[in-house]
Design a protein around this motif. Structure first.
Motif, PDB file in Angstrom:
ATOM      1  N   PHE A  25       0.918  -1.191  -0.042  1.00  0.00           N
ATOM      2  CA  PHE A  25      -0.007   0.112   0.149  1.00  0.00           C
ATOM      3  C   PHE A  25       0.693   1.332   0.137  1.00  0.00           C
ATOM      4  CE2 PHE A  25      -2.361  -3.352   2.402  1.00  0.00           C
ATOM      5  CZ  PHE A  25      -3.346  -3.372   1.711  1.00  0.00           C
ATOM      6  N   LEU A  26       2.128   1.135   0.241  1.00  0.00           N
ATOM      7  CA  LEU A  26       2.899   2.464   0.251  1.00  0.00           C
ATOM      8  C   LEU A  26       3.118   3.296  -0.910  1.00  0.00           C
ATOM      9  CD1 LEU A  26       5.856   0.945   2.557  1.00  0.00           C
ATOM     10  CD2 LEU A  26       3.839   2.005   3.293  1.00  0.00           C
ATOM     11  N   HIS A  27       3.052   2.700  -1.776  1.00  0.00           N
ATOM     12  CA  HIS A  27       2.944   3.338  -3.267  1.00  0.00           C
ATOM     13  C   HIS A  27       1.742   3.751  -3.782  1.00  0.00           C
ATOM     14  CE1 HIS A  27       7.563   3.003  -3.161  1.00  0.00           C
ATOM     15  NE2 HIS A  27       7.266   1.559  -2.920  1.00  0.00           N
ATOM     16  N   ASN A  40      12.002   9.049   5.774  1.00  0.00           N
ATOM     17  CA  ASN A  40      11.799  10.100   4.789  1.00  0.00           C
ATOM     18  C   ASN A  40      12.814  10.116   3.845  1.00  0.00           C
ATOM     19  OD1 ASN A  40      11.111  12.472   3.514  1.00  0.00           O
ATOM     20  ND2 ASN A  40       9.790  13.033   5.070  1.00  0.00           N
ATOM     21  N   PRO A  41      12.234  10.008   2.934  1.00  0.00           N
ATOM     22  CA  PRO A  41      13.733  10.002   1.480  1.00  0.00           C
ATOM     23  C   PRO A  41      14.156  11.273   1.388  1.00  0.00           C
ATOM     24  CG  PRO A  41      11.493   9.763   0.605  1.00  0.00           C
ATOM     25  CD  PRO A  41      11.220   9.557   2.001  1.00  0.00           C
ATOM     26  N   PHE A  44      17.675  11.252   2.449  1.00  0.00           N
ATOM     27  CA  PHE A  44      18.707  10.406   1.664  1.00  0.00           C
ATOM     28  C   PHE A  44      19.673  11.340   0.929  1.00  0.00           C
ATOM     29  CE2 PHE A  44      15.442   6.846   1.777  1.00  0.00           C
ATOM     30  CZ  PHE A  44      15.474   6.598   3.127  1.00  0.00           C
ATOM     31  N   PRO A  45      20.895  11.340   0.911  1.00  0.00           N
ATOM     32  CA  PRO A  45      21.737  12.201   0.169  1.00  0.00           C
ATOM     33  C   PRO A  45      21.630  11.812  -1.411  1.00  0.00           C
ATOM     34  CG  PRO A  45      22.968  10.357   1.057  1.00  0.00           C
ATOM     35  CD  PRO A  45      21.753  10.246   1.637  1.00  0.00           C
ATOM     36  N   TYR A  46      21.169  10.809  -2.000  1.00  0.00           N
ATOM     37  CA  TYR A  46      21.499  10.345  -3.211  1.00  0.00           C
ATOM     38  C   TYR A  46      20.012  10.866  -4.128  1.00  0.00           C
ATOM     39  CZ  TYR A  46      24.107   6.580  -1.319  1.00  0.00           C
ATOM     40  OH  TYR A  46      25.006   6.020  -0.297  1.00  0.00           O
ATOM     41  N   ILE A  61      18.483   5.945 -14.668  1.00  0.00           N
ATOM     42  CA  ILE A  61      17.578   5.133 -13.850  1.00  0.00           C
ATOM     43  C   ILE A  61      16.250   6.236 -13.872  1.00  0.00           C
ATOM     44  CG2 ILE A  61      17.055   4.215 -11.734  1.00  0.00           C
ATOM     45  CD1 ILE A  61      19.165   2.525 -13.936  1.00  0.00           C
ATOM     46  N   ASP A  62      15.353   5.733 -14.203  1.00  0.00           N
ATOM     47  CA  ASP A  62      13.886   6.671 -13.941  1.00  0.00           C
ATOM     48  C   ASP A  62      13.939   6.982 -12.431  1.00  0.00           C
ATOM     49  OD1 ASP A  62      10.992   6.874 -14.718  1.00  0.00           O
ATOM     50  OD2 ASP A  62      11.000   6.261 -12.662  1.00  0.00           O
ATOM     51  N   GLU A  63      13.810   8.360 -12.560  1.00  0.00           N
ATOM     52  CA  GLU A  63      13.590   9.214 -11.115  1.00  0.00           C
ATOM     53  C   GLU A  63      12.931   8.658 -10.243  1.00  0.00           C
ATOM     54  OE1 GLU A  63      12.789  13.771  -9.650  1.00  0.00           O
ATOM     55  OE2 GLU A  63      13.774  13.437 -11.681  1.00  0.00           O
ATOM     56  N   GLN A  64      11.696   8.357 -10.778  1.00  0.00           N
ATOM     57  CA  GLN A  64      10.813   7.691  -9.579  1.00  0.00           C
ATOM     58  C   GLN A  64      11.157   6.340  -9.036  1.00  0.00           C
ATOM     59  OE1 GLN A  64       6.714   8.074 -11.322  1.00  0.00           O
ATOM     60  NE2 GLN A  64       6.556   9.980 -10.614  1.00  0.00           N
ATOM     61  N   LEU A  65      11.493   5.482  -9.999  1.00  0.00           N
ATOM     62  CA  LEU A  65      11.946   4.298  -9.601  1.00  0.00           C
ATOM     63  C   LEU A  65      13.191   4.104  -8.761  1.00  0.00           C
ATOM     64  CD1 LEU A  65      11.875   1.683 -12.732  1.00  0.00           C
ATOM     65  CD2 LEU A  65      10.473   1.931 -10.630  1.00  0.00           C
ATOM     66  N   PHE A  66      14.055   5.220  -9.021  1.00  0.00           N
ATOM     67  CA  PHE A  66      15.274   4.972  -8.289  1.00  0.00           C
ATOM     68  C   PHE A  66      14.925   5.598  -6.787  1.00  0.00           C
ATOM     69  CE2 PHE A  66      19.014   8.060  -6.655  1.00  0.00           C
ATOM     70  CZ  PHE A  66      19.826   6.861  -6.618  1.00  0.00           C
ATOM     71  N   SER A  67      13.947   6.465  -6.669  1.00  0.00           N
ATOM     72  CA  SER A  67      13.385   6.971  -5.506  1.00  0.00           C
ATOM     73  C   SER A  67      12.765   6.008  -4.595  1.00  0.00           C
ATOM     74  CB  SER A  67      12.442   8.427  -5.471  1.00  0.00           C
ATOM     75  OG  SER A  67      12.228   8.480  -4.327  1.00  0.00           O
ATOM     76  N   ARG A  68      12.097   5.106  -5.381  1.00  0.00           N
ATOM     77  CA  ARG A  68      11.561   3.963  -4.697  1.00  0.00           C
ATOM     78  C   ARG A  68      12.550   2.960  -4.356  1.00  0.00           C
ATOM     79  NH1 ARG A  68       6.194   0.835  -7.125  1.00  0.00           N
ATOM     80  NH2 ARG A  68       6.229  -1.020  -5.368  1.00  0.00           N
TER      81      ARG A  68
END
Length: 431
Positions: A25-27, A40-41, A44-46, A61-68
């Motif tokens: 459910f998180l996404h 909380n992302p 994160f430094p990346y 790498i897709d920005e949303q996928l990377f964040s995920r």
């Protein structure tokens, strides 16, 4: 099938993690979560990631996928990668019954969870002799009763498997008359480690029929499946699984990168769910960054691109195999016998010269000559002495293959002389 009868008592006790159960459910964008202690992302430094391929292409790498990928995610793996692999299994294996899939930290992670799911302490397990030392080491921690099944250059001999099961409990090596019949068979059917053996389709069908007759779960450890050297790959046990009795483990280690530590397990939903419960209580999930790296590449290639890649990988190792055969013929004829593998990375070599125990020769005398192999005892379920050794050609140049086998031949000659034999008296190897 009633899978409850196959489960260990330990597996039956596993319950879903309250927090991990919320992961799907998180996404969900329209849902406000107050239930999970998700870091909380923003802290994160990346910021982003790109990967350069050997072709010169750059994958951003897709920005949303990377964040995920930087956060907690589903126990069974990144949904994008899971779905891609499910489609791969349908294309390659076309399983006859419904299946589900879970991603793990390498296939070894998933194999150990499968063993724990199916085995109580002291339970018998049907296992190839010889077999993969990594799994043997883990199974010994479960205090399993190894029931050795004889193999040859084409893997498990079906008649031997049938003989063991028909004669049970008389064929039980532990000698315990009330020992339950084995519930599972562990096999490495393609390019076996250590033997290099690949089972034929006829043998697989015969073995599957025996397992159907005796109600045995097949644990198909097929890390070398895509390293088959024939034009057509031998079909998997998964492809003929009309009962839903196959748990299949695949690996990215041999085809993308061993350092990614990614594998996947395919099988009946009730069993894969039990493996997921294990993951929930141990390592939570496979690492996100390797998953997103693998997915972006696989999505970039598509399934046809993937098949093209593994064809090239198999061709690479086939050439290595051929080079090694040439060097074996030059230095080891009369000193050893071997079968030429049709997949994988290994030769299972039987030493001549009166050598009955290869461990001392390999771990002491060969090391002094600066050549390394693995003594066969490491792969024997009951650690019985053997004249066999495992040699790998996967990561060595042809020049170094030749020199290594020259050194090994010298050691065998010296050992034969100690045993009162001369190499010319041993005859030629029977290929």
């Amino acid at each position: 099938m009633d899978y409850s009868k196959f489960l260990s008592e330990r597996s039956k006790l596993r319950q879903p993690s309250a927090t991990r159960a919320l992961a799907p459910f998180l996404h969900q964008k329209d849902l406000i979560s107050l239930g999970v202690g998700q870091p909380n992302p923003d802290t994160f430094p990346y910021a982003s990631m790109s990967v350069t391929l050997k072709t010169g292409e750059t994958l951003n790498i897709d920005e949303q996928l990377f964040s995920r990928a930087l956060s907690y995610d589903n126990t069974q793996g990144l949904p994008h990668l899971n779905e891609w692999l499910c489609q791969l299994q349908k294309i390659e294996h076309n399983p006859p019954v419904d299946f589900t899939l879970s991603i793990g930290t390498g296939s070894q992670d998933l194999l150990t969870k499968t063993f724990e799911m199916l085995l109580n302490e002291g339970d018998p397990i049907l296992i190839e002799s010889p077999s993969y030392t990594g799994c043997l080491s883990f199974l010994k921690t479960l205090n399993c009763n190894f029931v050795d099944v004889m193999t040859d250059a084409y893997g498990i001999i079906p008649e031997q498997l049938e003989k063991i099961l028909e004669a049970w409990p008389e064929s039980d090596p532990s000698g315990r008359q009330n020992q339950p019949k084995p519930r599972c068979l562990y096999t490495i059917p393609s390019g076996g480690n250590p033997t290099g053996a690949t089972s034929t389709i006829e043998r697989k069908r015969a073995i599957y029929d025996i397992c159907h007759k005796h109600d045995i779960i097949i644990i198909e450890d097929d890390a070398y499946y895509y390293l088959q050297f024939t034009v057509e790959r031998v079909p998997s046990y998964l492809s003929m699984d009309v009962d839903g009795r196959v748990v299949r483990c695949d690996s990215m280690s041999k085809i993308l990168s061993s350092g990614l530590r990614l594998g996947w397990v395919t099988g009946p939903k009730p069993l894969i769910e039990r493996i997921n419960l294990h993951t929930m209580g141990t390592n939570l999930q496979p690492s996100g960054i390797p998953q997103v790296m693998a997915y972006q590449l696989l999505a970039h290639w598509g399934h046809e691109g993937f098949f093209h890649h593994v064809k090239n990988v198999a061709a690479f190792y086939r050439q290595k195999r051929d080079d090694f055969v040439e060097c074996l013929d030059r230095h080891m004829k009369g000193r050893a016998t071997w079968a030429v593998p049709s997949a994988g990375m290994f030769f299972w070599v039987r030493l001549l010269g009166g050598i009955n125990d290869s461990e001392d020769l390999i771990m002491n005398k060969a090391l002094k000559q600066k050549v390394l192999g693995l003594p066969g005892v490491k792969f024997m379920p009951h650690e019985s002495k053997t004249e066999y050794i495992r040699l790998s050609y996967s990561n060595v140049s042809k020049e170094n293959m030749d020199e290594a086998l020259r050194r090994l031949a010298l050691v065998i000659d010296q050992e034969a002389e100690v045993n009162g034999l001369k190499i010319e008296d041993l005859g030629r190897s029977d290929q």
